[in-house]
Design a protein around this motif. Structure first.
Motif, PDB file in Angstrom:
ATOM      1  N   VAL A  97      -5.268   8.497  -0.586  1.00  0.00           N
ATOM      2  CA  VAL A  97      -4.284   8.559  -1.661  1.00  0.00           C
ATOM      3  C   VAL A  97      -4.911   9.123  -2.941  1.00  0.00           C
ATOM      4  O   VAL A  97      -4.239   9.806  -3.722  1.00  0.00           O
ATOM      5  CB  VAL A  97      -3.652   7.167  -1.887  1.00  0.00           C
ATOM      6  N   PHE A 113      -1.489  14.365   3.900  1.00  0.00           N
ATOM      7  CA  PHE A 113      -1.250  12.935   3.672  1.00  0.00           C
ATOM      8  C   PHE A 113      -0.212  12.402   4.666  1.00  0.00           C
ATOM      9  O   PHE A 113      -0.360  11.298   5.206  1.00  0.00           O
ATOM     10  CB  PHE A 113      -0.783  12.711   2.239  1.00  0.00           C
ATOM     11  N   ASN A 151      -0.672   9.375   7.516  1.00  0.00           N
ATOM     12  CA  ASN A 151       0.233   8.228   7.640  1.00  0.00           C
ATOM     13  C   ASN A 151       0.784   8.119   9.059  1.00  0.00           C
ATOM     14  O   ASN A 151       0.897   7.025   9.621  1.00  0.00           O
ATOM     15  CB  ASN A 151       1.387   8.353   6.648  1.00  0.00           C
ATOM     16  N   THR A 168      -6.431  -0.145  -2.514  1.00  0.00           N
ATOM     17  CA  THR A 168      -6.701   0.837  -3.563  1.00  0.00           C
ATOM     18  C   THR A 168      -7.800   0.342  -4.506  1.00  0.00           C
ATOM     19  O   THR A 168      -8.513   1.135  -5.103  1.00  0.00           O
ATOM     20  CB  THR A 168      -5.424   1.169  -4.358  1.00  0.00           C
ATOM     21  N   THR A 172      -7.160   7.065 -10.575  1.00  0.00           N
ATOM     22  CA  THR A 172      -5.965   7.901 -10.745  1.00  0.00           C
ATOM     23  C   THR A 172      -5.984   8.627 -12.085  1.00  0.00           C
ATOM     24  O   THR A 172      -5.454   9.730 -12.198  1.00  0.00           O
ATOM     25  CB  THR A 172      -4.686   7.059 -10.631  1.00  0.00           C
ATOM     26  N   GLN A 214       0.907   5.831  -6.641  1.00  0.00           N
ATOM     27  CA  GLN A 214      -0.025   5.245  -5.685  1.00  0.00           C
ATOM     28  C   GLN A 214       0.444   3.856  -5.257  1.00  0.00           C
ATOM     29  O   GLN A 214       0.383   3.493  -4.070  1.00  0.00           O
ATOM     30  CB  GLN A 214      -1.414   5.159  -6.321  1.00  0.00           C
ATOM     31  N   LEU A 267       3.340   4.256  -2.819  1.00  0.00           N
ATOM     32  CA  LEU A 267       2.883   4.728  -1.514  1.00  0.00           C
ATOM     33  C   LEU A 267       2.189   3.610  -0.740  1.00  0.00           C
ATOM     34  O   LEU A 267       2.388   3.452   0.467  1.00  0.00           O
ATOM     35  CB  LEU A 267       1.950   5.926  -1.690  1.00  0.00           C
ATOM     36  N   LYS A 268       1.357   2.844  -1.433  1.00  0.00           N
ATOM     37  CA  LYS A 268       0.654   1.753  -0.772  1.00  0.00           C
ATOM     38  C   LYS A 268       1.627   0.717  -0.213  1.00  0.00           C
ATOM     39  O   LYS A 268       1.379   0.137   0.852  1.00  0.00           O
ATOM     40  CB  LYS A 268      -0.314   1.085  -1.758  1.00  0.00           C
ATOM     41  N   ARG A 294       3.345  13.735  -8.275  1.00  0.00           N
ATOM     42  CA  ARG A 294       1.900  13.966  -8.272  1.00  0.00           C
ATOM     43  C   ARG A 294       1.639  15.184  -9.140  1.00  0.00           C
ATOM     44  O   ARG A 294       2.527  15.996  -9.390  1.00  0.00           O
ATOM     45  CB  ARG A 294       1.363  14.180  -6.847  1.00  0.00           C
TER      46      ARG A 294
END
Length: 919
Positions: free
Chosen positions: A382, A578, A582, A596, A609, A741, A744-745, A858
């Motif tokens: 990530v 990415f 996944n 993370t 980040t 992030q 997404l996590k 992003r």
């Protein structure tokens, strides 16, 4: 007979990591369970809490696997904590340490027994000790490299003291207390006889005879009774102790004590000797952590007794296995754990392993009975998503010109792995060389290969190993993947060492791949397998120390990529990659942890980040770094004809500052101290201008002074002003990255793991910085202040961290409310089109009529603060259907469009990230 199928493991919907120690106990954890339940956490993920060394802040130096750490709480405290979890329906994942034990204190009864009785101890086989190393003086003895100077100097400085307690004799070296071998007691007791009268003399003489015969148990009991009933004997013995301890300045007065110490089953030595001659396997190069042999059934049982009791009671519902690569045979160990749990509970155990994998190319062995890893690879995947790969050349040029560091990353890793084997793990490599030399005698074609040449070959192949380790088991089967790894390493080693005869590498290749001639006996084949498995146990520490703990503090091109499990050769990935990762995780280990931040990460998720933004503004970063260097040049110090900090260290410092600078008011003295501590650790890890084994205090002080001077707001505010201006530039896109992030996590395949306190902004650095106390009262207040309706105010108020808390809470609660969906849902990437197609990533997940749509930004540095609404212009998603029935879980708004493509400007109209759910 048909066996009843096992019930499915308890799969967490999310985990929350807690670091237990004297400053955060079971009672403290119980006090915040309601807070964590309100956050949406399903499972507590606990650091090790079995008995460890006094003052331990991490628990990995466990001294007794079968006792709770009294510093954390007693049994009553633990039962209250566990009951609190059960009352709230929360699971409990425990971090368990099967590879090693702490031996730095006398609390480890197993180790004390080994030091007292040697190979006669019932625990002699519990530890991975080479009782017959290459050095004859160490035969059947344990080297203890604990002395602060050479043995003779320590002896004649009168630093050793003798003591007697409860019928046992001890050697004391400052805070270290070591037992004496009962067979050596007569050397002390015989000196007492001359001052004793009958019948006491006869009693003591009988005790001496008992010790000499090896009847230590009875003799110690008799000595205990005699000491208790004859105080004069104790006084006489203490006078004898003083005689034994010698008189400083008279070398011959230490002869008796030297004779006594030579009679022990341990050999005391200078700590610097450890790298070359230590004969017990350690955790990496830490002398106070000794490896145990859980591959032996009775050792496994002894080390897991309390653990299985907790699992049987349901007090612990899942395990994280620490340092799986250190085990002799990981597959057999994991099967044994799962089988035992199946016998206890009738179901499989949720099991994850701490394993470093290349973020793009490496996977866990497919036959391991685990649910995945602790999530380092996700943290790196990530992070790469938020790095602009198009800036690689510019960032490389800036770094090389600023620091003067050139050359390939691969060469640097190779050199630092070799350095590790020379200064830290030399004894392990030498042992492998001796083993390989013995094997060569079994092969007519290779028996002429010399010990030195074979040892060099082992070192060179290990330095070229492309992964942490391979997993050939005791069955001698080499997988196709492991074969490929070995061949890559052999080819690379040959290329780097053309002067070494080809046959040397040919032989080592054949051994590592177990391509053995038919004439070998079963015992000889077993010896080859033992070598391979020892090699595998060693390659992991070599890589970890050479890469993570050395190279990652030298190669500072973009330190956001220098993370545990990271591969700094990779400079960003695109969304397609990415998505592929996944999808692979969903197919292989759909319930793996997604981390993370952890207790081991080099810097927190929010630092990474923010630092990723530098790749989006390479020109601005270059100009800022150069300007700061010119501004601060006058604060560098001349040390040994060099300027401190070095240019490379200065480049690391500036990235560290812009990445960790807090939002809002700064407690500058505290912050300066944190940065100074971090830079000192970085210097020691890099091993260029200082190190742990050879600290250069003058250089370290010069760097600390540099930090203090450039961050002095009273005498030199100029740099602080420029630093704040630059942080103001990158903090918003850095925060946008962090929010994306977090989404997404919490929505990608896997189980999101929240490291303590990181539900809001956290700008911590490597330990011990990331183990500072968490202010849960502050987080409780922030949670209470979250808006009940639209979250728009959070965007304006983003610096408080409430927006990250809001997103985390909503997503964790959604996962807890729909566990079946997140356990079983598929994963479908979505393509984006339009002006800013490269600046977002989106996917859907579907299961039993429910669908989840995720879209996050992003690379937003050029799009303004938190791009929303029309900022996205014509950017749209392709392939999304039935949009009208979706609910935005953050804004609670319904989407009414039905087009097959959907505008991001609508999806992100009011909030910077989008998660939509069809219930």
């Amino acid at each position: 007979m048909t066996l009843k199928p096992l019930r499915r493991a308890h799969i967490p919907s999310s985990t929350y990591r807690l670091q237990f120690h004297a400053g955060f106990t079971f009672r403290d954890a119980l006090a915040i369970l309601d807070d964590l339940a309100d956050l949406g956490v399903s499972d507590i993920y606990a650091s090790p809490y079995f008995q460890s060394a006094p003052g331990s802040t991490h628990g990995y130096d466990v001294s007794n696997h079968n006792r709770l750490n009294p510093a954390i709480g007693d049994d009553s405290d633990f039962r209250s904590f566990v009951s609190g979890l059960k009352q709230r329906g929360m699971g409990h994942i425990l971090d368990f340490v099967p590879n090693h034990m702490g031996i730095g204190q006398s609390l480890n009864a197993w180790w004390m027994s080994v030091l007292e009785e040697g190979t006669s101890s019932p625990y002699a086989h519990h530890f991975d000790i080479d009782w017959h190393p290459g050095k004859e003086e160490l035969a059947n003895r344990v080297m203890l490299p604990i002395l602060g100077d050479r043995y003779g100097i320590v002896l004649e400085n009168s630093e050793f003291k003798l003591d007697c307690e409860d019928g046992r004799f001890f050697l004391c070296y400052f805070e270290t207390r070591l037992p004496l071998n009962p067979r050596s007691y007569p050397l002390i007791l015989q000196h007492t006889l001359g001052a004793l009268e009958e019948p006491l003399r006869e009693k003591v003489g009988a005790i001496i005879d008992s010790f000499a015969r090896g009847d230590g148990g009875v003799a110690k009991n008799n000595l205990r009774e005699v000491l208790a009933s004859h105080p004069g004997l104790r006084e006489n013995m203490e006078r004898i102790f003083r005689t034994f301890e010698g008189e400083k300045g008279r070398p011959e007065s230490f002869d008796s004590l030297h004779e006594l110490l030579e009679a022990q089953v341990y050999r005391l030595s200078y700590w610097r000797v450890a790298a070359e001659e230590i004969n017990y396997r350690r955790f990496f190069d830490i002398n106070t952590l000794a490896a145990i042999r859980v591959e032996i059934p009775d050792v496994f049982e002894a080390a897991h007794k309390l653990l299985f009791d907790l699992l049987a009671k349901g007090d612990v519902t899942g395990l994280r296995i620490d340092h799986i690569d250190g085990l002799w045979d990981p597959l057999t160990y994991l099967k044994r754990v799962q089988d035992r749990y199946a016998d206890l509970a009738g179901k499989e155990l949720y099991l994850v392993v701490e394993k470093i994998l290349d973020p793009l190319e490496e996977h866990l062995p497919s036959d391991w009975p685990v649910h995945g890893t602790t999530g380092y690879e996700f943290a790196n995947q990530v992070a790469l998503l938020f790095v602009d790969s198009s800036a690689e050349k510019k960032m490389t040029k800036t770094y090389e010109k600023f620091s003067g560091m050139t050359g390939s990353f691969d060469d640097l890793v190779y050199n630092k792995k070799n350095l590790t084997m020379q200064i830290s793990l030399s004894s392990e490599i030498s042992a492998l060389g001796r083993m390989l030399d013995e094997l060569s005698e079994m092969h007519r074609s290779f028996r002429d290969l010399t010990l030195q040449t074979l040892t060099v070959a082992v070192r060179e192949v290990m330095a070229c190993f492309p992964v942490y380790r391979t997993y050939t088991g005791s069955d001698g089967v080499v997988s196709a993947g492991d074969e490929k790894t070995v061949l890559r390493a052999i080819v690379a080693a040959r290329r780097r060492n053309p002067i070494i005869e080809k046959s040397v590498f040919d032989f080592l290749r054949g051994v590592l791949l177990l391509r053995l001639p038919d004439h070998l006996s079963p015992e000889q084949r077993e010896a080859h397998v033992r070598f391979v498995m020892k090699f595998q146990q060693c390659s992991g520490p070599v890589t970890a120390k050479g890469l993570e703990d050395t190279t990652f503090y030298i190669h500072n091109r973009l330190i956001a990529l220098n993370e545990v499990g990271g591969n700094p050769r990779l400079f960003g990935i695109e969304p397609d990659a990415f998505h592929r990762l996944n999808s692979e995780r969903l197919a292989r280990h759909p319930h793996s942890l997604l981390a993370t931040s952890t207790h081991d990460t080099k810097r927190s998720e929010d630092v990474r980040t923010r630092l990723a933004v530098l790749s989006e503004i390479p020109q601005e970063w270059r100009e800022a770094a150069n300007a700061w260097s010119r501004l601060n040049k006058k604060f560098r110090t001349r040390v040994d004809e060099e300027w401190a900090p070095s240019r490379n260290e200065e480049y690391l410092l500036y990235q560290t500052l812009v990445g960790s600078w807090p939002h809002g008011p700064v407690d500058l003295p505290s912050y300066v101290a944190r940065i100074q501590q971090y830079m000192t650790k970085a210097l020691k890890e890099a091993k260029i201008n200082s190190s742990w084994t050879g600290p250069n205090e003058e250089w370290e002080e010069a760097v600390s002074l540099f930090v203090a001077r450039i961050l002095d707001e009273k005498t030199f505010p100029g740099f602080l002003t420029e630093l704040q201006r630059f942080v103001d530039r990158i903090a918003p896109p850095g925060a946008s990255n962090s929010l994306a992030q977090t989404v997404l996590k919490c929505t990608a395949p896997g189980v999101p793991d929240i490291y303590q306190g990181t539900e809001i902004w956290d700008f911590s650095l490597v330990d011990p910085d990331n183990r500072r106390p968490v202010d849960y009262d502050d987080r409780r207040k922030l949670r209470a202040s979250l808006p009940k309706e639209g979250p728009g105010e959070l965007v304006e108020d983003w610096k408080t961290g409430r927006i990250k808390l809001f997103i985390t809470r909503h997503l964790l609660r959604m996962r807890r409310a729909f566990p079946g969906f997140f356990i079983n849902a598929d994963y479908q990437p979505l393509q984006l089109r339009g002006t800013f197609a490269r600046h977002a990533i989106a996917f859907t997940r579907t299961w039993k009529g429910r669908r989840l749509l995720v879209v996050v930004p992003r690379l937003t540095a050029s799009m303004g603060v938190f791009p929303m609404g029309e900022t996205w212009e014509d950017t749209s998603l392709a392939g999304v259907e039935d949009i009208y029935s979706w609910d935005n879980i953050f804004t609670k708004k319904h989407l009414n469009a039905t087009a097959s493509s959907f505008l991001v400007s609508k999806l992100l109209a009011d909030f910077p990230v989008g998660v939509f759910f069809q219930k």
